[in-house]
Design an enzyme around this catalytic site. Sequence first.
Site, PDB file in Angstrom:
ATOM      1  N   LYS A  52       0.839  -1.199   0.000  1.00  0.00           N
ATOM      2  CA  LYS A  52       0.000   0.000   0.000  1.00  0.00           C
ATOM      3  C   LYS A  52       0.875   1.251   0.000  1.00  0.00           C
ATOM      4  O   LYS A  52       0.625   2.200  -0.752  1.00  0.00           O
ATOM      5  CB  LYS A  52      -0.944  -0.026   1.215  1.00  0.00           C
ATOM      6  CG  LYS A  52      -1.972  -1.149   1.140  1.00  0.00           C
ATOM      7  CD  LYS A  52      -2.756  -1.371   2.434  1.00  0.00           C
ATOM      8  CE  LYS A  52      -3.633  -2.628   2.318  1.00  0.00           C
ATOM      9  NZ  LYS A  52      -4.440  -2.900   3.519  1.00  0.00           N
ATOM     10  N   GLN A  96      -4.143  -1.749   9.709  1.00  0.00           N
ATOM     11  CA  GLN A  96      -4.133  -3.094   9.123  1.00  0.00           C
ATOM     12  C   GLN A  96      -4.701  -4.106  10.120  1.00  0.00           C
ATOM     13  O   GLN A  96      -4.309  -4.123  11.292  1.00  0.00           O
ATOM     14  CB  GLN A  96      -2.697  -3.463   8.701  1.00  0.00           C
ATOM     15  CG  GLN A  96      -2.591  -4.739   7.901  1.00  0.00           C
ATOM     16  CD  GLN A  96      -3.264  -4.672   6.526  1.00  0.00           C
ATOM     17  OE1 GLN A  96      -3.383  -3.614   5.925  1.00  0.00           O
ATOM     18  NE2 GLN A  96      -3.717  -5.809   6.029  1.00  0.00           N
ATOM     19  N   ASP A 119     -10.619   2.651   4.364  1.00  0.00           N
ATOM     20  CA  ASP A 119     -10.875   1.210   4.318  1.00  0.00           C
ATOM     21  C   ASP A 119     -12.372   0.923   4.279  1.00  0.00           C
ATOM     22  O   ASP A 119     -12.775  -0.215   4.020  1.00  0.00           O
ATOM     23  CB  ASP A 119     -10.287   0.528   5.564  1.00  0.00           C
ATOM     24  CG  ASP A 119      -9.012  -0.226   5.261  1.00  0.00           C
ATOM     25  OD1 ASP A 119      -8.837  -0.662   4.106  1.00  0.00           O
ATOM     26  OD2 ASP A 119      -8.185  -0.378   6.183  1.00  0.00           O
TER      27      ASP A 119
END
Length: 292
Positions: A52, A96, A119
């Site tokens: 990412k 994450q 997200d």
Amino acid sequence: MQILNGKKTAKEILDTLEIDVAQRAATGKKVPHLAAILVGNDGASETYVASKVKACNQIGFISTLIHFDDKVAEQRLLEKIEELNEDMSVDGILVQLPLPAHISEKKVIESISPLKDVDGFHPENIGRMVLGEEEAFISATPHGIMLLLEHNKIPTKGKHAVIIGRSHIVGRPLSILLSNNSKPGNCTVTVCHSKTINLKEICLQADIIVAALGVPKFLKVDMVKEGAVVIDVGITRVPDAGKKKGYRIVGDVDFDEVAPKCSYITPVPGGVGPMTIAALMKNTFKACVERN
Ligand code: GUN
């Protein structure tokens, strides 16, 4: 049979974003800034976060990686998120997952400002996604799958889509997106899971099958109708002494036997994975544009 090349489609999306970012920079506008938080030293999570950050750097985004050790107190993590929420230079925040057991994922996700939740895990964004609202951030994997279908002009209207897996991150949101009155969308959707009876019979009725359960090579040829579109979300690491890294990535579809029967199929790697990154970058760009 055609391969749905996620790597190629993702590159097209990233190339377009790179131009858009350069245009913003050239006109004195803010460029997108993604802050990624990683907790602990799980090898897979480290790899995903690194991809990412790398994508950000490739297309001209700013990125910040914050790495905590696995013993970090929940409160410390929440304070960091609050700091990033208030930091005007930061457009997108991602933490994450999974997190260590002593940290509440729910608390962490809900502490992220919905305006920076690239997200799309915050209940507010999930609610907006269900309502089909434009402002919603849609989580990266289902968003990436929708982009893959769109860019490759895969017909979805009126099709029967069967999703195997009901996770909050993939199966459940994807079931909403595919059934929306949108393009792509307008599918009749069946969500299957570990308690589903007659899974094989249901899969055999599918025009589109999405395998998102995390069991390597689960989907076999006798579960797939001739001409189906097969999307493989699996990314399990399987030990492989023949590989430099000591493992290989295996999808949820038994590709070799299923592929000849499909109209389209995503490979692993190079299918959904790169699309997830592209979708996250699109979300971060959107966050930047909307906040500025
Ligand atoms: N873990 C597995 N998939 C994801 C994802 O899309 N985002 C985050 N933050 N963590 C994940």
